[in-house]
Design a protein around this motif. Structure first.
Motif, PDB file in Angstrom:
ATOM      1  N   ALA A  38       0.608  -1.226  -0.172  1.00 47.66           N
ATOM      2  CA  ALA A  38      -0.159   0.502   0.224  1.00 47.66           C
ATOM      3  C   ALA A  38       1.247   0.812   0.334  1.00 47.66           C
ATOM      4  N   THR A  39       0.262   2.097  -0.531  1.00 44.62           N
ATOM      5  CA  THR A  39       1.300   3.475  -0.421  1.00 44.62           C
ATOM      6  C   THR A  39       1.485   3.961   0.345  1.00 44.62           C
ATOM      7  N   SER A  40       0.701   4.016   1.895  1.00 51.88           N
ATOM      8  CA  SER A  40       0.995   4.347   3.632  1.00 51.88           C
ATOM      9  C   SER A  40       2.441   3.452   3.941  1.00 51.88           C
ATOM     10  N   GLU A  41       2.715   1.838   3.411  1.00 46.98           N
ATOM     11  CA  GLU A  41       3.429   1.381   3.480  1.00 46.98           C
ATOM     12  C   GLU A  41       4.716   1.818   2.492  1.00 46.98           C
ATOM     13  N   ALA A  42       4.317   2.011   1.434  1.00 44.07           N
ATOM     14  CA  ALA A  42       5.489   2.327   0.393  1.00 44.07           C
ATOM     15  C   ALA A  42       6.306   4.137   1.322  1.00 44.07           C
ATOM     16  N   ASN A  43       5.349   4.586   2.055  1.00 42.44           N
ATOM     17  CA  ASN A  43       6.084   6.154   2.418  1.00 42.44           C
ATOM     18  C   ASN A  43       6.537   5.780   3.603  1.00 42.44           C
ATOM     19  N   LYS A  44       6.874   4.753   4.285  1.00 40.60           N
ATOM     20  CA  LYS A  44       7.192   4.284   6.121  1.00 40.60           C
ATOM     21  C   LYS A  44       8.995   4.079   5.138  1.00 40.60           C
ATOM     22  N   THR A  45       8.496   3.538   4.395  1.00 45.84           N
ATOM     23  CA  THR A  45      10.333   3.424   4.280  1.00 45.84           C
ATOM     24  C   THR A  45      11.258   4.254   3.224  1.00 45.84           C
ATOM     25  N   LYS A  46      10.548   5.085   2.959  1.00 46.16           N
ATOM     26  CA  LYS A  46      11.663   6.665   2.526  1.00 46.16           C
ATOM     27  C   LYS A  46      11.648   7.500   3.733  1.00 46.16           C
ATOM     28  N   ALA A  47      12.831   8.344   3.350  1.00 46.21           N
ATOM     29  CA  ALA A  47      13.221   8.825   4.406  1.00 46.21           C
ATOM     30  C   ALA A  47      12.645  10.684   3.769  1.00 46.21           C
ATOM     31  N   PHE A  48      12.406  10.775   2.711  1.00 47.40           N
ATOM     32  CA  PHE A  48      11.583  11.982   2.901  1.00 47.40           C
ATOM     33  C   PHE A  48      10.401  11.860   2.047  1.00 47.40           C
ATOM     34  N   ASN A  49       9.417  12.838   1.809  1.00 51.41           N
ATOM     35  CA  ASN A  49       7.903  12.308   1.855  1.00 51.41           C
ATOM     36  C   ASN A  49       8.071  13.688   0.207  1.00 51.41           C
ATOM     37  N   VAL A  50       7.908  13.525  -1.119  1.00 47.95           N
ATOM     38  CA  VAL A  50       7.509  14.562  -2.008  1.00 47.95           C
ATOM     39  C   VAL A  50       6.708  15.049  -1.788  1.00 47.95           C
ATOM     40  N   TYR A  51       5.655  16.062  -1.851  1.00 50.50           N
ATOM     41  CA  TYR A  51       3.966  16.385  -2.118  1.00 50.50           C
ATOM     42  C   TYR A  51       3.899  17.759  -1.891  1.00 50.50           C
ATOM     43  N   PRO A  52       2.482  18.201  -2.541  1.00 50.27           N
ATOM     44  CA  PRO A  52       1.797  17.645  -3.056  1.00 50.27           C
ATOM     45  C   PRO A  52       2.235  16.474  -4.155  1.00 50.27           C
ATOM     46  N   ASN A  53       1.500  15.957  -4.790  1.00 52.95           N
ATOM     47  CA  ASN A  53       1.969  15.046  -6.542  1.00 52.95           C
ATOM     48  C   ASN A  53       0.308  14.729  -7.284  1.00 52.95           C
ATOM     49  N   PRO A  54       0.042  15.592  -8.147  1.00 54.67           N
ATOM     50  CA  PRO A  54       0.452  16.559  -8.229  1.00 54.67           C
ATOM     51  C   PRO A  54       0.314  17.505  -8.067  1.00 54.67           C
ATOM     52  N   ALA A  55       1.653  18.543  -8.632  1.00 47.90           N
ATOM     53  CA  ALA A  55       2.071  19.986  -7.905  1.00 47.90           C
ATOM     54  C   ALA A  55       1.192  21.155  -8.499  1.00 47.90           C
ATOM     55  N   LYS A  56       1.224  21.850  -8.222  1.00 44.74           N
ATOM     56  CA  LYS A  56       0.134  23.333  -9.027  1.00 44.74           C
ATOM     57  C   LYS A  56       0.601  23.959  -8.166  1.00 44.74           C
ATOM     58  N   GLY A  57       1.691  24.854  -8.607  1.00 47.46           N
ATOM     59  CA  GLY A  57       2.887  26.213  -8.337  1.00 47.46           C
ATOM     60  C   GLY A  57       3.901  25.794  -6.831  1.00 47.46           C
ATOM     61  N   GLU A  58       4.176  25.179  -6.117  1.00 40.91           N
ATOM     62  CA  GLU A  58       5.194  24.367  -5.695  1.00 40.91           C
ATOM     63  C   GLU A  58       4.509  22.837  -4.793  1.00 40.91           C
ATOM     64  N   PHE A  59       6.321  21.887  -4.652  1.00 41.86           N
ATOM     65  CA  PHE A  59       5.806  20.963  -3.905  1.00 41.86           C
ATOM     66  C   PHE A  59       6.449  21.067  -2.488  1.00 41.86           C
ATOM     67  N   PHE A  60       6.926  20.100  -1.644  1.00 43.78           N
ATOM     68  CA  PHE A  60       7.112  19.991  -0.897  1.00 43.78           C
ATOM     69  C   PHE A  60       8.573  18.798  -0.688  1.00 43.78           C
ATOM     70  N   ILE A  61       9.617  19.269  -0.120  1.00 41.52           N
ATOM     71  CA  ILE A  61      10.109  18.488   0.079  1.00 41.52           C
ATOM     72  C   ILE A  61      10.359  18.108   1.928  1.00 41.52           C
ATOM     73  N   ALA A  62       9.521  17.347   2.240  1.00 37.77           N
ATOM     74  CA  ALA A  62      10.095  16.756   3.641  1.00 37.77           C
ATOM     75  C   ALA A  62      10.774  15.547   4.204  1.00 37.77           C
TER      76      ALA A  62
END
Length: 90
Positions: A2-26
């Motif tokens: 699941a997407t939530s499980e995949a995000n747990k293994t990543k060191a960074f979260n890139v959002y929102p996707n799709p981006a409109k004007g800006e996106f964030f790297i957390a």
């Protein structure tokens, strides 16, 4: 997986996707104060933007000067890519 499980293994979260004007790297709060290099690469393989940022920060990245399309967000440390995310810019 699941997407939530995949995000747990990543060191960074890139959002929102799709981006409109800006996106964030957390970065995860557990990361140290070191820095990483971020590269935005277009579909042809050309680097559009490259910059350094702190691992455990949250930073906005403007997409206002970028054409609509699909990009790769490469995050690397000490010359080694540690994460790649696909980003859609609208």
């Amino acid at each position: 997986m699941a997407t939530s499980e995949a995000n747990k293994t990543k060191a960074f979260n890139v959002y929102p996707n799709p981006a409109k004007g800006e996106f964030f790297i957390a970065g995860k709060p557990t990361l140290n104060q070191g820095s990483v290099k971020v590269e935005l690469i277009d579909i042809s393989g050309k680097t559009i933007k490259a910059f350094e940022r702190k691992k455990n920060s949250v930073e906005a990245v403007s997409t206002s000067n970028m054409p609509k399309g699909v990009y790769l967000v490469n995050i690397s440390e000490n010359g080694n890519v540690i994460q790649t995310d696909k980003l859609i810019v609208e």
